[in-house]
Scaffold this motif. Structure first.
Motif, PDB file in Angstrom:
ATOM      1  N   LYS A 115     -11.982  -0.760   1.490  1.00 16.07           N
ATOM      2  CA  LYS A 115     -10.714  -1.489   1.605  1.00 16.07           C
ATOM      3  C   LYS A 115     -10.917  -2.967   1.296  1.00 16.07           C
ATOM      4  O   LYS A 115     -10.087  -3.595   0.607  1.00 16.07           O
ATOM      5  CB  LYS A 115     -10.128  -1.309   3.003  1.00 16.07           C
ATOM      6  N   GLU A 124      -3.966   4.154  -0.802  1.00 15.98           N
ATOM      7  CA  GLU A 124      -4.649   2.935  -0.363  1.00 15.98           C
ATOM      8  C   GLU A 124      -4.893   2.963   1.146  1.00 15.98           C
ATOM      9  O   GLU A 124      -5.864   2.390   1.638  1.00 15.98           O
ATOM     10  CB  GLU A 124      -3.822   1.688  -0.705  1.00 15.98           C
ATOM     11  N   ASP A 131       0.813  -1.210   0.000  1.00 15.50           N
ATOM     12  CA  ASP A 131       0.000   0.000   0.000  1.00 15.50           C
ATOM     13  C   ASP A 131       0.850   1.265   0.000  1.00 15.50           C
ATOM     14  O   ASP A 131       1.947   1.303   0.584  1.00 15.50           O
ATOM     15  CB  ASP A 131      -0.910   0.040   1.227  1.00 15.50           C
ATOM     16  N   TYR A 133     -11.151   2.514   3.813  1.00 13.12           N
ATOM     17  CA  TYR A 133     -11.624   1.913   5.055  1.00 13.12           C
ATOM     18  C   TYR A 133     -12.839   1.026   4.791  1.00 13.12           C
ATOM     19  O   TYR A 133     -13.537   1.188   3.783  1.00 13.12           O
ATOM     20  CB  TYR A 133     -12.013   2.996   6.077  1.00 13.12           C
TER      21      TYR A 133
END
Length: 286
Positions: free
Chosen positions: A119, A111, A107, A115
């Motif tokens: 994500k 990135e 990441d 959340y």
């Protein structure tokens, strides 16, 4: 007047060249630590796409990767942008390369701003297309009976803005890396770490070869000083583009393949890194 028009035309062509085309740069890394099985192992290093498009569905970039036909692909973060989450040109790129090469991803700061469901969707996107997402973990790569360790470092966001020498800020240390990654693997080691500005710490930890991005080559490059701007909001970053060495360890810093269209003398690029085993002097004296 004609001279002014000619200069404007040259400037426009240079701007287009520096912002809408990309280069392929080959880099050779030689070391006695590289296992025999990884001699001539070719790694495609790509970073900081920021959902930039090269042709419809990123066809130009996909075609170039297929033409280069690497042994593995290392992604060092910010392939998406926080505004576009998991969708866009990066998705088209990895779908075009899906399961064709062993691929590893760490990441970046964009990135890191995903959340919850966003994500989860992003990690699922990587997994569906055969990309191993590394978050402070180690994988062992195997080739011709030999092994090499690959670490993926995911730093907390506070380390992405504050460089290793920023006064009054928390400093990344060798001990911090040990807590995140564990003891260093015995043998040849590589690391994916989005931020190159901590290279002295990575070298102190003992990693033989680090792959990074983040700095975008400094956006504007000057003939003597190199890159001018750094994402940590300072000028003249110490590591901006290319290969650097400390403590007999090396870092390869990608200038990125995308981002905001403000590059000057700093063409986007993908790197093809060829590992070359160097025989030790004691082996040669027989």
């Amino acid at each position: 007047m004609e001279i002014m028009i000619a200069l404007l035309l040259v400037a426009a062509l240079r701007y287009y060249f520096d912002n809408y085309t990309f280069a392929v740069k080959e880099i050779e890394v030689s070391s006695e630590n590289i296992p025999k099985g990884f001699h001539e192992y070719r790694i495609l290093h790509i970073s900081d796409l920021h959902n930039t498009r090269y042709g419809r569905g990123n066809s130009r970039l996909i075609s170039k990767v297929l033409e280069l036909n690497p042994d593995a692909i290392f992604y060092t973060g910010d392939m998406i942008s926080r505004q576009s989450l998991e969708k866009g040109q990066f998705e088209m790129l990895i779908e075009g390369l899906s399961h064709k090469y062993p691929s590893y991803y760490v990441d970046g700061n964009h990135e890191d701003e995903l959340y919850g469901k966003d994500k989860e969707a992003f990690i699922s996107l990587l997994r569906r297309n055969g990309i191993r997402h590394l978050e402070n973990e180690k994988v062992l790569l195997e080739r011709k009976g030999d092994q090499a360790a690959l670490y993926g470092l995911r730093l907390p966001r506070r380390y992405l803005r504050n460089t290793y020498d920023a006064q009054g800020k928390e400093i990344l240390t060798k001990e911090s890396l040990k807590k995140s990654l564990g003891p260093l693997h015995k043998g040849f080691t590589m690391m994916l770490a989005h931020n190159p500005l901590y290279f002295p710490v990575y070298a102190e930890y003992g990693t033989d070869l680090v792959f990074s991005g983040h700095v975008h080559g400094g956006l504007v490059r000057l003939p003597v000083t190199g890159g001018v701007f750094s994402p940590d909001r300072t000028f003249f970053p110490r590591y901006a583009r290319g290969v650097y060495e400390e403590r007999n360890k090396k870092i390869i810093v990608s200038p990125g393949i995308g981002g905001i269209k403000l590059r000057i003398i700093n063409r986007p690029a993908i790197y093809v890194v060829r590992l070359m085993r160097k025989e030790s002097e004691t082996q040669n004296i027989r």
